[in-house]
Design an enzyme around this catalytic site. Structure first.
Site, PDB file in Angstrom:
ATOM      1  N   ASN A 142       0.850  -1.198   0.000  1.00 32.88           N
ATOM      2  CA  ASN A 142       0.000   0.000   0.000  1.00 32.88           C
ATOM      3  C   ASN A 142       0.876   1.235   0.000  1.00 32.88           C
ATOM      4  OD1 ASN A 142      -2.455  -1.322   0.262  1.00 32.88           O
ATOM      5  ND2 ASN A 142      -2.357  -1.334   2.483  1.00 32.88           N
TER       6      ASN A 142
ATOM      7  N   ASP B  27      -4.492  -5.679   2.971  1.00 34.60           N
ATOM      8  CA  ASP B  27      -5.617  -6.518   3.377  1.00 34.60           C
ATOM      9  C   ASP B  27      -5.455  -7.965   2.900  1.00 34.60           C
ATOM     10  OD1 ASP B  27      -7.105  -4.522   4.698  1.00 34.60           O
ATOM     11  OD2 ASP B  27      -7.626  -3.656   2.751  1.00 34.60           O
TER      12      ASP B  27
ATOM     13  N   LYS C 204      12.522 -15.988  -8.064  1.00 34.97           N
ATOM     14  CA  LYS C 204      11.873 -15.015  -8.939  1.00 34.97           C
ATOM     15  C   LYS C 204      11.113 -15.741 -10.050  1.00 34.97           C
ATOM     16  CE  LYS C 204      12.635 -11.175 -12.023  1.00 34.97           C
ATOM     17  NZ  LYS C 204      13.568 -10.435 -12.839  1.00 34.97           N
TER      18      LYS C 204
ATOM     19  N   PRO D 180      -4.419 -11.137   8.421  1.00 37.14           N
ATOM     20  CA  PRO D 180      -5.077 -10.872   9.715  1.00 37.14           C
ATOM     21  C   PRO D 180      -5.306  -9.380   9.877  1.00 37.14           C
ATOM     22  CG  PRO D 180      -2.742 -11.386  10.014  1.00 37.14           C
ATOM     23  CD  PRO D 180      -3.061 -11.639   8.564  1.00 37.14           C
ATOM     24  N   ASP D 181      -6.366  -9.011  10.569  1.00 41.11           N
ATOM     25  CA  ASP D 181      -6.624  -7.592  10.854  1.00 41.11           C
ATOM     26  C   ASP D 181      -6.033  -7.279  12.236  1.00 41.11           C
ATOM     27  OD1 ASP D 181      -7.810  -5.117  11.696  1.00 41.11           O
ATOM     28  OD2 ASP D 181      -9.208  -5.340  10.020  1.00 41.11           O
ATOM     29  N   ILE D 182      -4.961  -6.540  12.228  1.00 42.24           N
ATOM     30  CA  ILE D 182      -4.221  -6.292  13.477  1.00 42.24           C
ATOM     31  C   ILE D 182      -5.055  -5.449  14.427  1.00 42.24           C
ATOM     32  CG2 ILE D 182      -2.114  -5.245  14.427  1.00 42.24           C
ATOM     33  CD1 ILE D 182      -0.989  -5.837  11.455  1.00 42.24           C
TER      34      ILE D 182
ATOM     35  N   PHE E 167      -7.079   3.965  12.322  1.00 41.69           N
ATOM     36  CA  PHE E 167      -7.220   4.969  11.275  1.00 41.69           C
ATOM     37  C   PHE E 167      -8.184   4.429  10.231  1.00 41.69           C
ATOM     38  CE2 PHE E 167      -4.183   8.567  11.476  1.00 41.69           C
ATOM     39  CZ  PHE E 167      -3.698   8.305  12.750  1.00 41.69           C
TER      40      PHE E 167
ATOM     41  N   LYS F 256     -16.285   1.139  11.396  1.00 41.75           N
ATOM     42  CA  LYS F 256     -15.008   0.555  11.825  1.00 41.75           C
ATOM     43  C   LYS F 256     -14.835   0.631  13.343  1.00 41.75           C
ATOM     44  CE  LYS F 256     -12.683   0.857   8.058  1.00 41.75           C
ATOM     45  NZ  LYS F 256     -11.920   1.501   7.014  1.00 41.75           N
TER      46      LYS F 256
ATOM     47  N   LYS G 169     -14.315  -2.989  14.875  1.00 38.64           N
ATOM     48  CA  LYS G 169     -12.963  -3.323  15.350  1.00 38.64           C
ATOM     49  C   LYS G 169     -12.792  -3.021  16.841  1.00 38.64           C
ATOM     50  CE  LYS G 169     -10.976  -2.683  10.760  1.00 38.64           C
ATOM     51  NZ  LYS G 169      -9.729  -2.764  10.028  1.00 38.64           N
TER      52      LYS G 169
HETATM   53  O1  C5P Z   1     -10.357  -1.888   7.396  1.00 43.76           O
HETATM   54  P1  C5P Z   1      -9.344  -0.840   7.086  1.00 43.76           P
HETATM   55  O2  C5P Z   1      -8.102  -1.388   6.461  1.00 43.76           O
HETATM   56  O3  C5P Z   1      -9.865   0.332   6.354  1.00 43.76           O
HETATM   57  O4  C5P Z   1      -8.953  -0.284   8.545  1.00 43.76           O
HETATM   58  C1  C5P Z   1      -7.976   0.664   8.732  1.00 43.76           C
HETATM   59  C2  C5P Z   1      -7.430   0.535  10.127  1.00 43.76           C
HETATM   60  O5  C5P Z   1      -7.211  -0.826  10.438  1.00 43.76           O
HETATM   61  C3  C5P Z   1      -6.080   1.191  10.280  1.00 43.76           C
HETATM   62  O6  C5P Z   1      -5.959   1.613  11.608  1.00 43.76           O
HETATM   63  C4  C5P Z   1      -5.114   0.058   9.960  1.00 43.76           C
HETATM   64  O7  C5P Z   1      -3.863   0.266  10.599  1.00 43.76           O
HETATM   65  C5  C5P Z   1      -5.842  -1.125  10.568  1.00 43.76           C
HETATM   66  N1  C5P Z   1      -5.638  -2.392   9.881  1.00 43.76           N
HETATM   67  C6  C5P Z   1      -4.948  -3.406  10.503  1.00 43.76           C
HETATM   68  N2  C5P Z   1      -4.793  -4.604   9.902  1.00 43.76           N
HETATM   69  C7  C5P Z   1      -5.300  -4.842   8.684  1.00 43.76           C
HETATM   70  C8  C5P Z   1      -6.010  -3.830   8.028  1.00 43.76           C
HETATM   71  C9  C5P Z   1      -6.152  -2.620   8.643  1.00 43.76           C
HETATM   72  O8  C5P Z   1      -4.463  -3.184  11.618  1.00 43.76           O
HETATM   73  N3  C5P Z   1      -5.139  -6.026   8.129  1.00 43.76           N
END
Ligand code: C5P
Length: 397
Positions: A203, A272, A282, A301-303, A320, A334, A338
């Protein structure tokens, strides 16, 4: 931190230039306000050169009708070094007959004075009483060193070494900071998810927001840990930085650090999705075209969500939300999904990535505050204030 240095008419005024450098080297923003007479000892251009022009002497030198108020609002700390007997006396009496002394009265931030003068002037009961009065009002008086003075006398009155003054001021600011004793965990930068040995999915993220938050948290006295994806900037040297590459590595590092943290701020632009199978070698153009043109992705994973789910009642988790459409609505969603205490929503349809500025809205369960466009450093400071507000409603550990 933003440090306003007051320079008064003393032989040691030239040492104030070294003091400017000491604060700048430690990563702080510095401006200077000199008295008219200080210019007889050291030139205005010296400080203008060191502070990118941010040096003022008079109330009436430019178009700003209230420079004393603006200087006072700008400063996180005012450090008058060297401070003459005259300026200390004016301060004790509340006299505001020039820009520096007017700024002193308008300041709500911590004030430090480093008296430097002839020893008899320093020991004069009037000076001693004035310094005592200042101290009783909460001004930090930095004792002068003893030694061989410019007038030939030997005794107290010497301006301490500028590095020592800077260390003392910064130490005070940190120890008395509103987040002193707190641990803040920050995720920052992008994650990179390998496709093969050379290619990856990632990203946009410069890490500037995370870096600004790390600095603001350290300035507020917190112990700071930054878990960062690859960035080309340097984080504040007071922060402990854990370098990671992938989202999984970022999660593992965060899980370890979160138990000890009081606040977690997830500012990283985490990918994501990641390629399901990253090739160790390669992939070759031509030979592996089929593999390269159809890369199967799996969810990362969503941290933020994992920290939100794991948080204790005393912990604060901030996320954020970088959005291009329905910014506030998506951010509110969110906040719920979250389990965060706050979401910092920003519209990334405009010029944000790599920029030093942004316009954000701070969203909590009790309302939202839209901040005007400002520097990321200022956003980080506002964020610290909002976190302190949230903390008031949290139980102790
Ligand atoms: O769902 P989205 O990616 O828009 O959410 C943004 C927030 O979630 C940010 O704070 C980002 O650091 C966190 N995030 C995360 N792990 C992910 C995706 C997003 O911690 N896999």
């Amino acid at each position: 931190m933003r440090i306003l240095i007051g320079v008064t008419a003393c032989i040691a005024a030239y040492k104030a230039a070294e003091l400017v450098r000491a604060f700048q080297k430690a990563g702080h923003g510095v401006r200077v306000c000199m008295t008219e007479n200080a210019q007889s000892f050291v030139g205005l251009s010296t400080f203008r050169g060191l502070c990118q022009g941010h040096t003022k002497v008079s109330m009436f030198e430019d178009d700003d009708p209230i420079p004393h108020i603006h200087q006072a609002e700008w400063a996180d700390a005012l450090v008058i070094a060297p401070c003459t007997a005259d300026v200390a006396a004016k301060m004790a009496c509340g006299i505001a007959d020039d820009l520096l002394t007017s700024t002193v009265l308008a300041c709500t931030c911590p004030i430090f004075v480093a008296p430097a003068m002839n020893l008899h002037m320093y020991e004069n009961p009037a000076t001693q009483e004035n310094l005592r009065t200042l101290q009783e009002r909460g001004v930090h008086v930095i004792s002068p060193d003893s030694g061989y003075l410019a007038c030939g006398d030997v005794g107290p009155g010497k301006l301490p070494d500028p590095d020592d003054i800077a260390e003392l001021v910064l130490g005070h600011m940190t120890a008395e900071g509103p987040l002193s004793g707190k641990r803040v965990l920050i995720t920052s930068g992008p994650t990179v998810e390998p496709i093969d040995a050379v290619r990856y999915v990632s990203n946009h993220s410069s890490g500037k927001m995370g870096a600004a938050i790390a600095k603001a948290a350290a300035d507020a006295g917190a112990s700071v840990t930054v878990v960062s994806g690859p960035v080309s900037l340097r984080y504040d040297e007071r922060a402990q930085v854990m370098d990671v590459r992938t989202a999984q590595e970022m999660l593992d590092a965060c899980k370890g650090a979160f138990a000890d943290a009081d606040v977690a701020i997830c500012a990283a632009a985490v990918a994501d999705m990641r390629p399901e199978n990253a090739s160790e070698k390669k992939l070759k153009k031509g030979r592996d075209d089929e593999l390269l043109s159809c890369i199967r992705m799996v969810k990362n994973p969503d941290i933020l969500a994992s920290l939100g789910a794991a948080k204790r009642p005393d912990q604060i988790v901030v996320g954020f939300a970088a959005e291009t459409d329905d910014v506030l609505e998506n951010a509110r969603k969110k906040l719920q999904e979250k389990a965060c205490d706050m979401i910092v929503a920003n519209d990334v349809s405009k010029d944000v990535f790599g920029s030093d500025e942004d316009a954000v809205t701070l969203i909590t369960s009790s309302g939202c505050e839209t901040l005007p466009r400002m520097s990321k450093a200022d956003i980080a400071k506002q964020l610290m204030k909002a976190i302190l507000d949230l903390q008031k409603n949290k139980p102790g550990r």
